[in-house]
Enzyme design. Structure first.
Site, PDB file in Angstrom:
ATOM      1  N   GLU A 158       2.504   4.972  -4.191  1.00 57.40           N
ATOM      2  CA  GLU A 158       2.450   5.891  -5.364  1.00 57.40           C
ATOM      3  C   GLU A 158       3.752   6.694  -5.495  1.00 57.40           C
ATOM      4  O   GLU A 158       4.093   7.034  -6.636  1.00 57.40           O
ATOM      5  CB  GLU A 158       1.253   6.823  -5.230  1.00 57.40           C
ATOM      6  CG  GLU A 158      -0.079   6.108  -5.352  1.00 57.40           C
ATOM      7  CD  GLU A 158      -0.403   5.219  -4.145  1.00 57.40           C
ATOM      8  OE1 GLU A 158      -0.019   5.606  -3.020  1.00 57.40           O
ATOM      9  OE2 GLU A 158      -0.988   4.153  -4.336  1.00 57.40           O
ATOM     10  N   ASP A 191       0.847  -1.199   0.000  1.00 56.95           N
ATOM     11  CA  ASP A 191       0.000   0.000   0.000  1.00 56.95           C
ATOM     12  C   ASP A 191       0.885   1.253   0.000  1.00 56.95           C
ATOM     13  O   ASP A 191       2.092   1.178   0.218  1.00 56.95           O
ATOM     14  CB  ASP A 191      -0.884  -0.032   1.260  1.00 56.95           C
ATOM     15  CG  ASP A 191      -1.985   1.026   1.221  1.00 56.95           C
ATOM     16  OD1 ASP A 191      -2.334   1.510   0.125  1.00 56.95           O
ATOM     17  OD2 ASP A 191      -2.496   1.376   2.304  1.00 56.95           O
ATOM     18  N   ASP A 196      -9.045   3.290  -2.819  1.00 59.18           N
ATOM     19  CA  ASP A 196     -10.065   3.759  -1.875  1.00 59.18           C
ATOM     20  C   ASP A 196     -11.328   4.266  -2.572  1.00 59.18           C
ATOM     21  O   ASP A 196     -11.528   5.468  -2.758  1.00 59.18           O
ATOM     22  CB  ASP A 196      -9.487   4.856  -0.981  1.00 59.18           C
ATOM     23  CG  ASP A 196      -8.366   4.322  -0.119  1.00 59.18           C
ATOM     24  OD1 ASP A 196      -8.202   3.083  -0.058  1.00 59.18           O
ATOM     25  OD2 ASP A 196      -7.649   5.134   0.488  1.00 59.18           O
TER      26      ASP A 196
HETATM   27  O1  MIG Z   1      -4.777   6.096   3.478  1.00 59.32           O
HETATM   28  O2  MIG Z   1      -3.773   1.158   5.678  1.00 59.32           O
HETATM   29  O3  MIG Z   1      -6.045   2.030   0.222  1.00 59.32           O
HETATM   30  O4  MIG Z   1      -7.025  -0.102   1.739  1.00 59.32           O
HETATM   31  O5  MIG Z   1      -7.057   0.238   4.531  1.00 59.32           O
HETATM   32  C1  MIG Z   1      -5.046   5.017   4.311  1.00 59.32           C
HETATM   33  C2  MIG Z   1      -4.974   1.848   5.754  1.00 59.32           C
HETATM   34  C3  MIG Z   1      -4.010   3.933   4.066  1.00 59.32           C
HETATM   35  C4  MIG Z   1      -5.093   2.993   2.162  1.00 59.32           C
HETATM   36  C5  MIG Z   1      -5.554   1.735   1.503  1.00 59.32           C
HETATM   37  C6  MIG Z   1      -6.593   1.084   2.362  1.00 59.32           C
HETATM   38  C7  MIG Z   1      -6.044   0.790   3.730  1.00 59.32           C
HETATM   39  C8  MIG Z   1      -5.553   2.095   4.376  1.00 59.32           C
HETATM   40  N1  MIG Z   1      -4.567   2.746   3.503  1.00 59.32           N
END
Ligand code: MIG
Length: 767
Positions: free
Chosen positions: A403, A400, A474
């Site tokens: 980017e 995660d 998201d």
């Molecule tokens: O901006 O780790 O897209 O699936 O639950 C929040 C917490 C950071 C973004 C991910 C989301 C995840 C969340 N993360």
């Protein structure tokens, strides 16, 4: 370069034009940037004849699939072999529509009220490729951009961002940059893949309906023309170039339950597992979001929240039948007592500020630094770190914030990064950050376990499909986001990513029982089938609402397990052909103008058509059936294709159709995908004549690449079935096979030596 490859390479009007195969032509002009591709690992060279004709102004290259006319000033016009124009350069001047409508004063007024003006003077870009726009062309691809299937009339940016505001259909960019587009005009297809990871832009007639264009801020002119007789062939050529998704472990096709917050304590995760078991919801994995870590430090586990320790916890979950997938964020906590930070700092493995020190921004752990994934050494190091998780028995890594996301403003564009063997400014490798992180993760897990790695990533570039599954990030618990899930996943599939999914129920905002139910129905064949939600929103476990919601939810998750062998067959097929699992109707029916813009239906392989309800309070809907004969899955009613029909769709009904005479392998409903080889298989024939090839292997490692797999050929003629083991490389084959046609059931038993024989008497133990 080999001699024959040299003969397929031409230098024309300052460009190097390479015929890689009859349907794949590379156009390249060096502008002084690194030229190795991140997307392509093996160039799919094919020896072929190219006929060349030159007159005064134009050089013509002709292959068996494409004709290129290149003139002295560098225009590149593409035709198919029968002379249809596929992509012809626009010779006029760019003229944004509406630009002359507002004078300077009105411009100020409009801006003063806070509106942004649509029309802008054309931006000077380092690279521009501009083509005539046919009034009848449709556009697809670009990964999971929001909005509708056909991109005509819209514009997009390729620049990976973490975007948390509600996404609109005009959102130009999200987490992924996959700069491939397909145009289809009266059934004539062409693809353009711009293999330039720098910030770029697509405009499909939004600026002016006379043309469409691609532009990039910097980089080389570096693109591929993709040809073929059908859209399928063109998509196949794209995936041949950027790679196929390797077979996933079979259990990854099972249902998965997630929520940001579960992992706050061992007890809470355990309670979710117990809830699934108690409510008889089949499920293969629970995902642990950031809270399992120790202070959001990657590759650590909070002992206080997991008193028996992670190893015992993972094992206890496994005994209950649940695998765990853990999140790993891109940002590494800046903490002198934390080994990952210390090691990385010593080895100069983080993205660097101007003074050479690790660049610091803020993410979950507070001050954080960013691994320099363009450096092969960093990738190996990060790959080895996966052992922390795999040694504990964790079943997959969910990448995660890659980017990369940062809370204290975006990363400056000119930070120092590595691109294999050179140093480049951050902006040049920004769009491949998640790609390189996924690659490192895939290779690390493969080394550590020898199994097919299960990696999920939010950020991606073209070609990431070789390493990772993706989800669309998201989304929200709102109906438009359920609606877009279909075109988003279909366009991802065309863009080379068959393994993808959305957060079922919606991530942000509060879901409702009706939305949740319609989502789990609509996503029935979404390869990644995961319910996920944001901390602080209404809970959306299947049992979080009323009995009816639970009952319908369970019904669909159970149905999903019936279709896992079909989905797995499609992944095996994808490896061979590059074709996606979930498909827009137009991919299978490229000559059907009605199919070009279908946003609320999708197909699964060639045989299943899904027409979910994605509108609140709707209880019946119009379904467009393409050519052929279609069988209503629920009542076997037959419909002729090429028409719209009205079907009832009460809350518990997902309208589902099967192509007449299709044969669907019909799995067992189990609480978890079995690790042991299946002893029997049933095939449902939606007619009395048909044939299919079904794939089987051990579902977990790479032995299939050495031939350890089985291929079954099931043929039905006038209701009479035959079963053959066409390839027998995986020793445990089915002992029993049942074929159910519309006329009745036929049973077969394995008689040894690759033979199946008919069993006359009733089988006693059918699943
Ligand atoms: O901006 O780790 O897209 O699936 O639950 C929040 C917490 C950071 C973004 C991910 C989301 C995840 C969340 N993360």
């Amino acid at each position: 370069m080999l001699d024959w490859q040299q003969q397929q390479t031409f230098s024309i009007s300052g460009m190097i034009i390479t015929v890689i195969s009859p349907g794949i032509i590379h156009v390249f002009q060096d502008r002084g940037y690194p030229s190795h591709s991140k997307a392509i690992t093996t160039v799919p060279w094919e020896k072929t004849t190219v006929s060349v004709t030159r007159d005064k102004e134009v050089t013509e290259l002709r292959t068996a699939k494409l004709v290129l006319k290149v003139d002295e000033s560098g225009h590149v016009d593409v035709y198919d072999v029968t002379g249809n124009a596929l992509a012809v350069d626009y010779r006029g001047k760019r003229a944004p529509q509406g630009l002359d409508e507002v004078d300077r004063e009105h411009r100020k007024l409009i801006a003063g009220e806070g509106h942004s003006l649509g029309a802008q003077a054309p931006q000077e870009a380092a690279i521009t490729v501009i083509k005539q726009l046919s009034p009848t062309a449709h556009f697809y691809g670009l990964g999971d951009k929001t909005g509708y299937l056909d991109k005509r009339g819209y514009a997009y940016d390729n620049w990976n961002v973490d975007f948390s505001a509600p996404q609109l259909e005009i959102q130009p960019n999200l987490y992924k940059s996959i700069p491939v587009m397909f145009s289809l005009d009266h059934g004539c297809p062409v693809g353009l893949f711009f293999d330039n990871p720098n910030r770029s832009h697509f405009d499909f007639g939004r600026e002016n309906p006379a043309y469409y264009y691609y532009s990039a801020d910097e980089g080389n002119l570096d693109y591929y023309l993709l040809g073929g007789a059908t859209l399928k062939e063109v998509v196949a050529n794209y995936t041949r170039l950027t790679g196929h998704t390797p077979l996933p472990q079979k259990w990854t096709l099972g249902y998965q339950q997630s929520r940001w917050g579960y992992s706050r304590s061992a007890a809470e995760v355990m309670a979710v597992a117990d809830g699934l078991t108690k409510h008889k919801i089949p499920c293969d994995a629970i995902h642990l979001d950031i809270d399992y870590m120790d202070g959001y430090r990657d590759f650590t586990w909070n002992q206080r929240k997991y008193p028996e320790g992670p190893r015992a916890f993972v094992a206890a979950m496994k005994r209950k039948g649940y695998r765990l997938v853990t999140i790993i964020d891109a940002g590494v906590k800046k903490d002198e007592r934390y080994s990952v930070y210390k090691e990385g700092k010593e080895r100069h493995y983080f993205i660097r500020d101007h003074d050479g020190s690790p660049y610091v921004n803020t993410v979950w752990p507070g001050d954080a630094v960013f691994p320099d994934f363009g450096n092969p050494g960093v990738r190996r190091w990060w790959g080895q770190k996966q052992r922390f998780l795999t040694d504990l028995g964790v079943a997959g890594t969910w990448n995660d914030m890659n980017e990369p996301a940062s809370f204290n403003g975006p990363l400056p564009l000119d930070l120092e990064c590595t691109d294999e063997d050179t140093t480049v400014p951050q902006r040049q490798v920004h769009n491949v950050y998640g790609h390189n992180m996924s690659r490192a993760t895939y290779e690390g897990i493969k080394d550590a376990t020898g199994k097919r790695p299960f990696v999920i990533t939010r950020a991606a570039y073209a070609g990431t499909q070789k390493y990772s599954t993706v989800w669309t990030g998201d989304n929200r618990s709102i109906w438009p986001h359920l609606q877009w899930a279909i075109p988003q996943l279909c366009n991802l599939g065309l863009s080379g990513f068959p393994f993808c999914g959305t957060d079922i129920g919606g991530f942000a905002s509060d879901t409702t029982p009706e939305l949740l139910v319609r989502w789990v129905e609509a996503a029935l064949f979404s390869p990644l089938y995961r319910n996920h939600s944001e901390l602080g929103t209404r809970h959306q476990e299947p049992w979080a609402f009323d009995d009816q919601t639970l009952r319908i939810y369970r019904q669909y998750v159970r149905l999903r397990y019936r279709f896992i062998p079909y989905l797995y067959d499609l992944f095996a097929y994808h490896q061979e052909t590059g074709l996606p699992v979930m498909r827009p109707v137009i991919l299978n029916y490229p000559d059907d103008e009605r199919a070009a813009n279908v946003n609320d239906e999708y197909m699964v392989g060639d045989d299943i058509l899904v027409a979910p309800v994605v509108v609140k309070a709707q209880r019946r809907r119009l379904v467009y059936l393409p050519a052929g004969v279609w069988i209503d899955f629920w009542n076997n009613r037959e419909y002729a294709g090429n028409q719209d029909i009205v079907v009832d769709a009460p809350l518990d009904c997902l309208p589902l159709f099967v192509r007449k005479n299709a044969i669907i392998p019909w799995g067992c409903v189990t609480m978890h995908v079995a690790a042991a080889p299946d002893k029997q298989m049933k095939f449902r024939v939606f007619g009395n004549d048909g044939a299919t090839t079904h794939y089987q292997d051990n579902g977990c490692d790479f032995q299939y690449q050495k031939g350890e797999y089985n291929l079954y050929r099931v043929t039905v003629t006038a209701g009479q079935a035959t079963v053959k083991l066409k390839h027998h490389g995986y020793r445990p084959c089915y002992q029993k096979i049942t074929v159910e046609t519309m006329m009745g059931i036929q049973r077969f038993r394995y008689a040894g030596q690759d033979q199946y024989v008919v069993v006359k008497e009733e089988a006693e133990d059918e699943e």
